[in-house]
Design a protein around this motif. Sequence first.
Motif: not given
Length: 144
Positions: A96-110
């Motif tokens: 992930i390029d910007d680790i602060s967007q981890w939560g946004l990524f996870n919200s889609v991943y799940i």
Amino acid sequence: MKILISLVISLITISVHADNIGYYTSKTTIDNNYPFSDAVTVGDILYLSGIIGETNGELVEGGIVGETHQAMKNMQVILKQHDLDLSNIFKCLVMIDDISQWGLFNSVYIQYFNRPYPARSAFGADGLAMNASFEIECMAKIPR
């Protein structure tokens, strides 16, 4: 002695399966002359190359959320070529390029994976292909 014979037979069987490598390269990958295969099978494991949220050679709009949805759809296309789906995925690696967007990524991943989730590793990465927000590569079990 029986244990030793069983072990030798197992090792021979593993090496025979490991020598059977299959390559899957999509028309898009060929047309764009990308220097990789979209997926490779070794025995009963499908290894998917890194996937980003692009279509027709362009990143989709919507930042990491839009890219994650598109990457998951791209992954499903590759899996379908092998008669698999997301339930066959057992391991993912996320860059992930910007680790602060981890939560946004996870919200889609799940939205795409069910419990129990695949094993997963992740790390921050700079300079991903096409300036993508993230890249995901996975491994899937091919049922025999």
